[in-house]
Design an enzyme around this catalytic site. Structure first.
Site, short mmCIF file in Angstrom:
data_model
loop_
_atom_site.label_atom_id
_atom_site.label_comp_id
_atom_site.label_asym_id
_atom_site.label_seq_id
_atom_site.Cartn_x
_atom_site.Cartn_y
_atom_site.Cartn_z
N TYR A 37 59.29 52.91 50.15
CA TYR A 37 59.25 52.20 48.87
C TYR A 37 60.00 50.88 48.78
O TYR A 37 59.86 50.16 47.80
CB TYR A 37 59.70 53.16 47.75
CG TYR A 37 58.72 54.31 47.60
CD1 TYR A 37 57.46 54.08 47.07
CD2 TYR A 37 59.02 55.59 48.04
CE1 TYR A 37 56.53 55.11 46.97
CE2 TYR A 37 58.11 56.62 47.94
CZ TYR A 37 56.86 56.37 47.41
OH TYR A 37 55.93 57.38 47.32
N GLU A 75 60.29 59.99 51.73
CA GLU A 75 60.83 59.36 52.94
C GLU A 75 61.49 58.05 52.51
O GLU A 75 60.99 57.36 51.61
CB GLU A 75 59.71 59.03 53.93
CG GLU A 75 59.02 60.24 54.51
CD GLU A 75 57.97 59.80 55.54
OE1 GLU A 75 58.35 59.62 56.71
OE2 GLU A 75 56.80 59.65 55.15
N ALA A 110 47.81 53.50 49.17
CA ALA A 110 49.10 53.66 48.47
C ALA A 110 49.60 52.32 47.95
O ALA A 110 50.09 52.22 46.83
CB ALA A 110 50.13 54.30 49.39
N ARG A 166 45.20 52.64 55.09
CA ARG A 166 44.22 51.58 54.84
C ARG A 166 44.49 50.91 53.49
O ARG A 166 43.60 50.38 52.85
CB ARG A 166 42.79 52.09 54.95
CG ARG A 166 42.48 53.32 54.14
CD ARG A 166 40.99 53.60 54.11
NE ARG A 166 40.61 54.70 54.97
CZ ARG A 166 39.45 55.34 54.86
NH1 ARG A 166 38.55 54.95 53.97
NH2 ARG A 166 39.17 56.35 55.64
N VAL A 212 48.18 60.32 49.61
CA VAL A 212 46.91 59.82 50.14
C VAL A 212 46.46 60.83 51.20
O VAL A 212 47.26 61.24 52.04
CB VAL A 212 47.09 58.40 50.76
CG1 VAL A 212 45.82 57.96 51.47
CG2 VAL A 212 47.47 57.40 49.67
N PHE A 248 61.53 64.52 41.16
CA PHE A 248 60.33 64.43 40.32
C PHE A 248 59.23 63.67 41.04
O PHE A 248 59.48 63.09 42.08
CB PHE A 248 60.63 63.80 38.95
CG PHE A 248 61.08 62.36 38.99
CD1 PHE A 248 60.15 61.31 39.00
CD2 PHE A 248 62.43 62.03 39.00
CE1 PHE A 248 60.57 59.99 39.02
CE2 PHE A 248 62.84 60.71 39.00
CZ PHE A 248 61.91 59.69 39.03
C1 LIG Z 1 57.28 59.10 44.55
C2 LIG Z 1 56.60 60.10 45.47
O1 LIG Z 1 55.66 60.72 45.07
S1 LIG Z 1 57.17 60.29 47.04
C3 LIG Z 1 55.86 61.07 47.94
C4 LIG Z 1 55.13 60.20 48.93
N1 LIG Z 1 54.05 60.99 49.51
C5 LIG Z 1 54.18 61.78 50.61
O2 LIG Z 1 55.21 61.80 51.26
C6 LIG Z 1 52.98 62.63 50.96
C7 LIG Z 1 52.51 62.40 52.42
N2 LIG Z 1 52.23 60.98 52.68
C8 LIG Z 1 51.17 60.32 52.13
O3 LIG Z 1 50.45 60.85 51.29
C9 LIG Z 1 50.90 58.89 52.58
O4 LIG Z 1 51.24 58.78 53.93
C10 LIG Z 1 51.65 57.81 51.78
C11 LIG Z 1 51.35 57.95 50.29
C12 LIG Z 1 53.16 57.91 51.99
C13 LIG Z 1 51.21 56.42 52.28
O5 LIG Z 1 49.84 56.23 51.96
P1 LIG Z 1 48.93 55.16 52.74
O6 LIG Z 1 47.72 54.92 51.90
O7 LIG Z 1 48.74 55.59 54.13
O8 LIG Z 1 49.83 53.85 52.72
P2 LIG Z 1 49.27 52.36 52.87
O9 LIG Z 1 48.17 52.31 53.86
O10 LIG Z 1 48.98 51.78 51.53
O11 LIG Z 1 50.55 51.65 53.47
C14 LIG Z 1 51.25 50.64 52.78
C15 LIG Z 1 52.45 50.26 53.61
O12 LIG Z 1 53.35 51.36 53.68
C16 LIG Z 1 53.59 51.72 55.05
N3 LIG Z 1 53.71 53.18 55.07
C17 LIG Z 1 52.84 54.05 54.58
N4 LIG Z 1 53.30 55.30 54.74
C18 LIG Z 1 54.50 55.20 55.32
C19 LIG Z 1 55.46 56.14 55.74
N5 LIG Z 1 55.25 57.46 55.58
N6 LIG Z 1 56.58 55.69 56.30
C20 LIG Z 1 56.78 54.36 56.47
N7 LIG Z 1 55.89 53.42 56.09
C21 LIG Z 1 54.77 53.84 55.53
C22 LIG Z 1 52.40 51.20 55.80
O13 LIG Z 1 52.71 51.00 57.15
C23 LIG Z 1 52.12 49.93 55.05
O14 LIG Z 1 53.05 48.95 55.45
P3 LIG Z 1 52.83 47.37 55.20
O15 LIG Z 1 51.71 47.20 54.23
O16 LIG Z 1 54.13 46.89 54.67
O17 LIG Z 1 52.51 46.83 56.55
#
Ligand SMILES: CC(=O)SCCNC(=O)CCNC(=O)[C@H](O)C(C)(C)COP(=O)(O)OP(=O)(O)OC[C@H]1O[C@@H](n2cnc3c(N)ncnc32)[C@H](O)[C@@H]1OP(=O)(O)O
Length: 446
Positions: free
Chosen positions: A151, A147, A122, A119, A112, A446
């Site tokens: 998940y 991280e 994800a 917001r 994201v 992956f």
């Molecule tokens: C399988 C894979 O591809 S792993 C790769 C994951 N992506 C990355 O690491 C790339 C960098 N990070 C990102 O792009 C983003 O921060 C994402 C995808 C991890 C999260 O996207 P967002 O749209 O901000 O998450 P969103 O707002 O939907 O949050 C959903 C929940 O996850 C939590 N959350 C989101 N990111 C994180 C994080 N990095 N660490 C811990 N909690 C998180 C939020 O607090 C929220 O919690 P809740 O709903 O239980 O209160």
């Protein structure tokens, strides 16, 4: 199960949730290079990597177009063609204890944009993909996580462990079996031409591994940009058994940190037999001038130290969770594997997203095969004497994913109060049932 998950429409509930915040959720047409390139650049930016070269986009376009490629677009931003969020998924073949194969919804490229984080994007994508997978009758979902904190909330838990292995070559004296075959240096393109078949055999031996795709080998063998510094630095070798059949492939490069410190970095290691495993390791360790050999994403029960006179020549670091599993259909998932002993166990599963919730009876025959049935969650001792008498493990769906491949014992999860059993005997039974023939291991991100 659907023949082509790639073409299933995006989930309507998540589409509505995202539309309510002004965002558009949809599939990328992976036959359209321009659309794919915008998605690919967004994916790279999301992982804080650089702008992709046209050469890399061409390679990804050729190699990854078979995947279900989804994005979220914000039509109010200046560069509206570039999605603000990405996910790609496909139906992979996961090896499970037995060994056997089960289809698994592999989830990757979850990003994201920094401008749109926190917001709920994800969450909409993750839940939407799980609903799509469940509707397509895929029994479980899998991923590797950037991280460990992201998940669990969607029902995933780590089911395998990896480690980085480093060998101090100066301490090495080979004391293991004498390989019966021979190692040959081959050019990367030659190794590439045989690795798919060898890898297919290798991954089917090891619970936790998934089938590979061509682009991953191209990366390992430096073939995406063969004229780049990295491409030219890759060396490849093949192991042929005593009959001359290729049973293993290795790719590596030598990194000179100082004239006296040369590290051999293993980029790819596939062996279909114990003999090929020993042959390729012996070859890597026989590189004069090299001070150390480093290999990432290795199994925690590698036999390598046992093949050396001084087992402390091998050091382990970066021991981490790796493959995360999310069970969607407990019956199909649990019936796909073989078990460590015979027995009967009820699993009382909770699942905040609903997919796997309920009470399921696992009955394992003497040959390790299982049949699983859904039973009443509130057994009536009068009419269901078996339920009242059956050993019961109570666990959230995450922890079912954790124990599914045999990578962690239920007893350990109970000690951390992550699961509960109705008696110590039930925990011991669960440990015996879920035991696998070897520690499950996935060796690629992956
Ligand atoms: C399988 C894979 O591809 S792993 C790769 C994951 N992506 C990355 O690491 C790339 C960098 N990070 C990102 O792009 C983003 O921060 C994402 C995808 C991890 C999260 O996207 P967002 O749209 O901000 O998450 P969103 O707002 O939907 O949050 C959903 C929940 O996850 C939590 N959350 C989101 N990111 C994180 C994080 N990095 N660490 C811990 N909690 C998180 C939020 O607090 C929220 O919690 P809740 O709903 O239980 O209160």
């Amino acid at each position: 199960m659907t023949a082509d998950a790639r073409l299933l429409p995006v989930d309507s509930e998540s589409t509505a949730a995202l539309a309510a915040t002004g965002l558009r959720y949809g599939l990328v047409d992976t036959t359209d290079r321009t659309a794919f390139a915008a998605w690919d650049q967004a994916d790279s930016r999301g992982f804080h990597e650089g702008r992709l070269s046209e050469q890399t986009i061409d390679a990804n376009f050729a190699n990854l177009a078979y995947r279900r490629t989804t994005g979220v677009w914000d039509d109010t931003i200046p560069d509206a063609a570039v999605p603000v969020a990405t996910v790609s998924t496909w139906v992979a073949e996961l090896t499970v204890p037995g060994p056997a194969i089960v289809p698994a919804w592999a989830v990757s490229s979850v990003t994201v944009a920094a401008t749109h984080r926190r917001r709920g994007i994800a969450r909409a994508l993750m839940e939407g993909e799980l609903r799509t997978a469940a509707a397509a009758d895929v029994p479980l979902a899998i991923l590797t996580a950037s991280e460990a904190t992201i998940y669990g909330r969607y029902g995933y838990a780590p089911a395998t462990t990896v480690a980085t292995l480093e060998v101090d070559r100066r301490r090495v004296t080979w004391a293991g079996l004498t390989p019966t075959g021979r190692v040959h240096f081959v050019e990367p393109a030659s190794a590439r031409s045989i690795v798919e078949e060898i890898s297919a055999r290798a991954v089917r031996r090891i619970p936790g591994e998934i089938d590979r795709w061509g682009g991953r080998f191209d990366q390992h063998f430096g073939l995406i940009a063969p004229d780049s510094d990295r491409g030219r630095s890759i060396r490849t070798a093949r192991y042929d058994d005593a009959d001359g059949t290729a049973q293993g492939v290795v790719a590596f490069r030598l990194v000179e940190q100082d004239p006296d410190i040369i590290r051999l970095e293993v980029e790819h290691f596939t062996a279909t037999t114990d003999d090929a495993y020993a042959g390729l390791w012996k070859f890597l360790l026989e590189h004069d001038l090299v001070t150390s050999i480093r290999a990432r994403h290795r199994s925690i029960d590698e036999p390598l130290p046992l093949l050396l006179a001084d087992r402390r020549a091998v050091r382990w670091s970066e021991v981490e969770d790796f493959l995360w599993v999310r069970v969607l259909d407990p019956i199909a998932t649990l019936e796909s594997r073989r078990y460590g002993s015979a027995g009967r166990l009820d699993l009382e599963i909770t699942d905040a997203l609903g997919f796997a919730a309920g009470r399921f009876r696992l009955e394992v025959a003497a040959d390790g095969s299982a049949s699983v049935t859904r039973v009443s969650s509130v057994p009536d001792a009068g009419t269901d004497a078996a339920a009242a008498a059956t050993a019961t493990l109570s666990l959230p769906v995450n922890q079912l994913g954790a124990i599914f491949l045999g990578g962690i014992r239920p007893t350990v999860l109970a000690a951390a109060a992550l699961i509960a059993a109705d008696s110590p005997e039930t925990l011991a039974l669960a440990d015996r049932l879920f035991a696998a023939e070897r520690a499950p291991h996935l060796s690629i991100v992956f």
